[in-house]
Design a protein around this motif. Structure first.
Motif, PDB file in Angstrom:
ATOM      1  N   SER A  92     -12.771  61.111  70.125  1.00 48.54           N
ATOM      2  CA  SER A  92     -11.273  61.936  69.689  1.00 48.54           C
ATOM      3  C   SER A  92     -11.034  60.802  68.761  1.00 48.54           C
ATOM      4  CB  SER A  92     -10.484  61.903  70.775  1.00 48.54           C
ATOM      5  OG  SER A  92     -10.439  60.596  71.296  1.00 48.54           O
ATOM      6  N   ASP A  93     -11.201  59.536  68.613  1.00 55.06           N
ATOM      7  CA  ASP A  93     -10.798  58.581  67.698  1.00 55.06           C
ATOM      8  C   ASP A  93     -11.603  58.993  66.234  1.00 55.06           C
ATOM      9  OD1 ASP A  93      -9.032  57.524  69.246  1.00 55.06           O
ATOM     10  OD2 ASP A  93     -10.182  55.830  69.850  1.00 55.06           O
ATOM     11  N   MET A  94     -12.822  59.552  66.379  1.00 55.45           N
ATOM     12  CA  MET A  94     -13.706  59.778  65.175  1.00 55.45           C
ATOM     13  C   MET A  94     -13.198  60.911  64.739  1.00 55.45           C
ATOM     14  SD  MET A  94     -17.211  58.791  66.846  1.00 55.45           S
ATOM     15  CE  MET A  94     -18.147  59.212  65.278  1.00 55.45           C
ATOM     16  N   LEU A  95     -12.564  62.192  65.447  1.00 54.43           N
ATOM     17  CA  LEU A  95     -12.114  63.151  64.747  1.00 54.43           C
ATOM     18  C   LEU A  95     -10.939  62.773  64.034  1.00 54.43           C
ATOM     19  CD1 LEU A  95     -13.076  65.533  67.596  1.00 54.43           C
ATOM     20  CD2 LEU A  95     -14.390  65.093  65.846  1.00 54.43           C
ATOM     21  N   THR A  96      -9.979  62.208  64.346  1.00 49.92           N
ATOM     22  CA  THR A  96      -8.738  61.969  63.652  1.00 49.92           C
ATOM     23  C   THR A  96      -9.091  60.979  62.669  1.00 49.92           C
ATOM     24  OG1 THR A  96      -7.696  62.330  65.727  1.00 49.92           O
ATOM     25  CG2 THR A  96      -6.497  61.243  64.185  1.00 49.92           C
ATOM     26  N   PRO A  97      -8.593  61.348  61.204  1.00 50.30           N
ATOM     27  CA  PRO A  97      -8.953  60.481  59.997  1.00 50.30           C
ATOM     28  C   PRO A  97      -8.022  59.297  60.126  1.00 50.30           C
ATOM     29  CG  PRO A  97      -8.023  62.519  59.430  1.00 50.30           C
ATOM     30  CD  PRO A  97      -8.398  62.467  60.932  1.00 50.30           C
ATOM     31  N   ILE A  98      -8.399  58.230  59.880  1.00 51.22           N
ATOM     32  CA  ILE A  98      -7.155  57.013  59.613  1.00 51.22           C
ATOM     33  C   ILE A  98      -6.665  56.989  58.157  1.00 51.22           C
ATOM     34  CG2 ILE A  98      -6.996  54.867  59.881  1.00 51.22           C
ATOM     35  CD1 ILE A  98      -8.941  54.583  62.046  1.00 51.22           C
ATOM     36  N   PRO A  99      -5.498  57.144  57.825  1.00 52.93           N
ATOM     37  CA  PRO A  99      -5.014  56.993  56.478  1.00 52.93           C
ATOM     38  C   PRO A  99      -5.659  56.052  55.681  1.00 52.93           C
ATOM     39  CG  PRO A  99      -2.983  57.568  57.929  1.00 52.93           C
ATOM     40  CD  PRO A  99      -4.432  56.973  58.841  1.00 52.93           C
ATOM     41  N   GLY A 100      -6.128  56.364  54.264  1.00 51.82           N
ATOM     42  CA  GLY A 100      -6.497  55.310  53.723  1.00 51.82           C
ATOM     43  C   GLY A 100      -8.048  54.864  53.770  1.00 51.82           C
ATOM     44  N   THR A 101      -8.784  55.892  54.636  1.00 53.53           N
ATOM     45  CA  THR A 101     -10.193  55.467  54.937  1.00 53.53           C
ATOM     46  C   THR A 101     -11.020  56.846  54.538  1.00 53.53           C
ATOM     47  OG1 THR A 101      -9.945  56.529  57.326  1.00 53.53           O
ATOM     48  CG2 THR A 101      -9.475  54.182  57.104  1.00 53.53           C
ATOM     49  N   TYR A 102     -12.283  56.610  54.441  1.00 48.09           N
ATOM     50  CA  TYR A 102     -13.201  57.724  53.950  1.00 48.09           C
ATOM     51  C   TYR A 102     -13.283  58.830  54.930  1.00 48.09           C
ATOM     52  CZ  TYR A 102     -17.541  59.879  52.747  1.00 48.09           C
ATOM     53  OH  TYR A 102     -18.275  60.886  52.560  1.00 48.09           O
ATOM     54  N   THR A 103     -13.039  59.983  54.496  1.00 46.30           N
ATOM     55  CA  THR A 103     -13.302  61.126  55.368  1.00 46.30           C
ATOM     56  C   THR A 103     -14.711  61.769  55.095  1.00 46.30           C
ATOM     57  OG1 THR A 103     -10.866  61.512  55.488  1.00 46.30           O
ATOM     58  CG2 THR A 103     -12.315  63.299  56.538  1.00 46.30           C
ATOM     59  N   PRO A 104     -15.577  62.014  56.176  1.00 44.29           N
ATOM     60  CA  PRO A 104     -16.659  62.434  55.838  1.00 44.29           C
ATOM     61  C   PRO A 104     -16.583  63.952  55.411  1.00 44.29           C
ATOM     62  CG  PRO A 104     -16.937  62.054  58.088  1.00 44.29           C
ATOM     63  CD  PRO A 104     -15.508  61.530  57.369  1.00 44.29           C
ATOM     64  N   VAL A 105     -17.694  64.369  54.732  1.00 42.65           N
ATOM     65  CA  VAL A 105     -17.760  65.779  54.133  1.00 42.65           C
ATOM     66  C   VAL A 105     -18.608  66.554  55.111  1.00 42.65           C
ATOM     67  CG1 VAL A 105     -18.043  67.438  52.197  1.00 42.65           C
ATOM     68  CG2 VAL A 105     -16.788  65.402  51.714  1.00 42.65           C
ATOM     69  N   ILE A 106     -18.317  67.554  55.787  1.00 42.81           N
ATOM     70  CA  ILE A 106     -19.173  68.378  56.660  1.00 42.81           C
ATOM     71  C   ILE A 106     -19.799  69.432  55.754  1.00 42.81           C
ATOM     72  CG2 ILE A 106     -19.546  69.501  58.448  1.00 42.81           C
ATOM     73  CD1 ILE A 106     -17.008  68.104  59.778  1.00 42.81           C
ATOM     74  N   GLU A 107     -21.019  69.404  55.597  1.00 48.79           N
ATOM     75  CA  GLU A 107     -21.600  70.435  54.747  1.00 48.79           C
ATOM     76  C   GLU A 107     -22.156  71.706  55.622  1.00 48.79           C
ATOM     77  OE1 GLU A 107     -25.366  68.614  53.084  1.00 48.79           O
ATOM     78  OE2 GLU A 107     -24.276  67.132  51.950  1.00 48.79           O
ATOM     79  N   ALA A 108     -21.954  72.637  55.038  1.00 51.65           N
ATOM     80  CA  ALA A 108     -22.279  73.873  55.785  1.00 51.65           C
ATOM     81  C   ALA A 108     -23.864  74.220  55.875  1.00 51.65           C
ATOM     82  CB  ALA A 108     -21.872  75.138  54.804  1.00 51.65           C
ATOM     83  N   PRO A 109     -24.021  74.863  57.040  1.00 49.32           N
ATOM     84  CA  PRO A 109     -25.618  74.830  57.172  1.00 49.32           C
ATOM     85  C   PRO A 109     -26.236  75.685  56.027  1.00 49.32           C
ATOM     86  CG  PRO A 109     -24.219  76.394  58.806  1.00 49.32           C
ATOM     87  CD  PRO A 109     -23.277  75.455  57.888  1.00 49.32           C
ATOM     88  N   PRO A 110     -27.620  75.374  56.189  1.00 44.32           N
ATOM     89  CA  PRO A 110     -28.194  76.043  54.994  1.00 44.32           C
ATOM     90  C   PRO A 110     -28.231  77.586  55.219  1.00 44.32           C
ATOM     91  CG  PRO A 110     -29.801  74.841  56.260  1.00 44.32           C
ATOM     92  CD  PRO A 110     -28.301  74.250  56.616  1.00 44.32           C
ATOM     93  N   THR A 111     -28.166  78.589  54.043  1.00 47.85           N
ATOM     94  CA  THR A 111     -28.320  80.025  54.325  1.00 47.85           C
ATOM     95  C   THR A 111     -29.746  79.971  54.691  1.00 47.85           C
ATOM     96  OG1 THR A 111     -26.398  80.145  53.214  1.00 47.85           O
ATOM     97  CG2 THR A 111     -27.970  82.202  53.444  1.00 47.85           C
ATOM     98  N   ALA A 112     -30.203  80.766  55.420  1.00 49.86           N
ATOM     99  CA  ALA A 112     -31.470  81.231  55.906  1.00 49.86           C
ATOM    100  C   ALA A 112     -31.825  82.354  54.888  1.00 49.86           C
ATOM    101  CB  ALA A 112     -31.506  82.125  57.287  1.00 49.86           C
ATOM    102  N   SER A 113     -33.193  82.086  54.466  1.00 49.64           N
ATOM    103  CA  SER A 113     -33.835  83.014  53.454  1.00 49.64           C
ATOM    104  C   SER A 113     -34.053  84.113  54.080  1.00 49.64           C
ATOM    105  CB  SER A 113     -35.184  82.282  53.159  1.00 49.64           C
ATOM    106  OG  SER A 113     -35.163  80.900  52.690  1.00 49.64           O
ATOM    107  N   PRO A 114     -33.949  85.290  53.125  1.00 49.94           N
ATOM    108  CA  PRO A 114     -34.075  86.756  53.621  1.00 49.94           C
ATOM    109  C   PRO A 114     -35.443  86.810  54.008  1.00 49.94           C
ATOM    110  CG  PRO A 114     -33.606  86.457  51.033  1.00 49.94           C
ATOM    111  CD  PRO A 114     -33.355  84.978  51.832  1.00 49.94           C
TER     112      PRO A 114
END
Length: 217
Positions: A92-114
């Motif tokens: 839970s502490d990892m989910l709450t960003p601490i002010p002034g710290t780096y927030t990781p960017v969650i990338e969207a899952p790759p789109t499946a090829s048609p």
């Protein structure tokens, strides 16, 4: 036996007469033991004001000690409860960003090829197990069942579209789809030159001539 008591030197252990003030061996001064009985302390005499004050101080010391013990127990309980709550929600502490710290960017899952569209090479129009490029029908005949065979055989999950050329209104002949690759052809009226039956799938077509005649006498 001498009537004068003897004493032992507290330094060298030599025994000498109690009349002497110093040890004749090492010259250490003899310490005379006091015969007086120490007087009682007022705080130990029951009924005195000092005794009452000592009793009161003792009671307060016991109360303060009890309060201190209870406070320590409560503090331990709070610490244990906080630790258990933190373990119930790991991360839970990892989910709450601490002010002034780096927030990781969650990338969207790759789109499946048609899935690529299956490539149809050819179509064969089958009457049961026989390929047909033409057939004749007479007025009053039962509907004729036909099946389209899509090639190559590895192509699956496709649908064949059936239609009639030269009879858009269905005046002479109609075709009804009965499955993904099958149909039934019905005749309503004779027509010179007949009509053309068309099977189409993924841009590939196959035709079959249908001759429409009057009922046999």
């Amino acid at each position: 036996m001498s009537m004068i008591p003897e004493v032992k030197c507290r330094r060298c252990g030599e025994t000498f007469s109690s009349m002497r003030s110093r040890c004749p061996n090492c010259g250490t001064r003899r310490v005379t033991q006091s015969g007086r009985t120490p007087g009682t302390t007022p705080g130990t005499v029951r009924g005195t004001a000092s005794y009452e004050r000592a009793e009161t101080n003792t009671k307060w010391q016991m109360i303060f000690g009890l309060i201190l013990v209870v406070a320590v127990i409560l503090a331990v309980i709070v610490m244990v409860s906080t630790g258990l709550n933190g373990s119930d929600n790991p991360g839970s502490d990892m989910l709450t960003p601490i002010p002034g710290t780096y927030t990781p960017v969650i990338e969207a899952p790759p789109t499946a090829s048609p899935t690529p569209t299956p490539t149809v090479e050819s179509i064969r129009i089958m009457y049961f197990n026989e390929e047909r490029e033409e057939f004749q029908m007479r007025v009053g005949d039962a509907p004729i069942p036909l099946t389209a065979q899509v090639l190559p055989a590895t192509v699956t999950g496709v649908k064949v579209n059936w239609s009639i050329q030269g009879d858009d209104t269905g005046e002479y002949c109609t075709v009804e789809t009965t499955g993904d690759n099958s149909c039934e052809v019905s005749i309503h009226k004779a027509k010179a030159g007949g009509v053309v039956l068309v099977a189409e799938c993924n841009g590939v077509t196959q035709t079959c001539n249908v001759w429409l005649a009057e009922a046999a006498n």
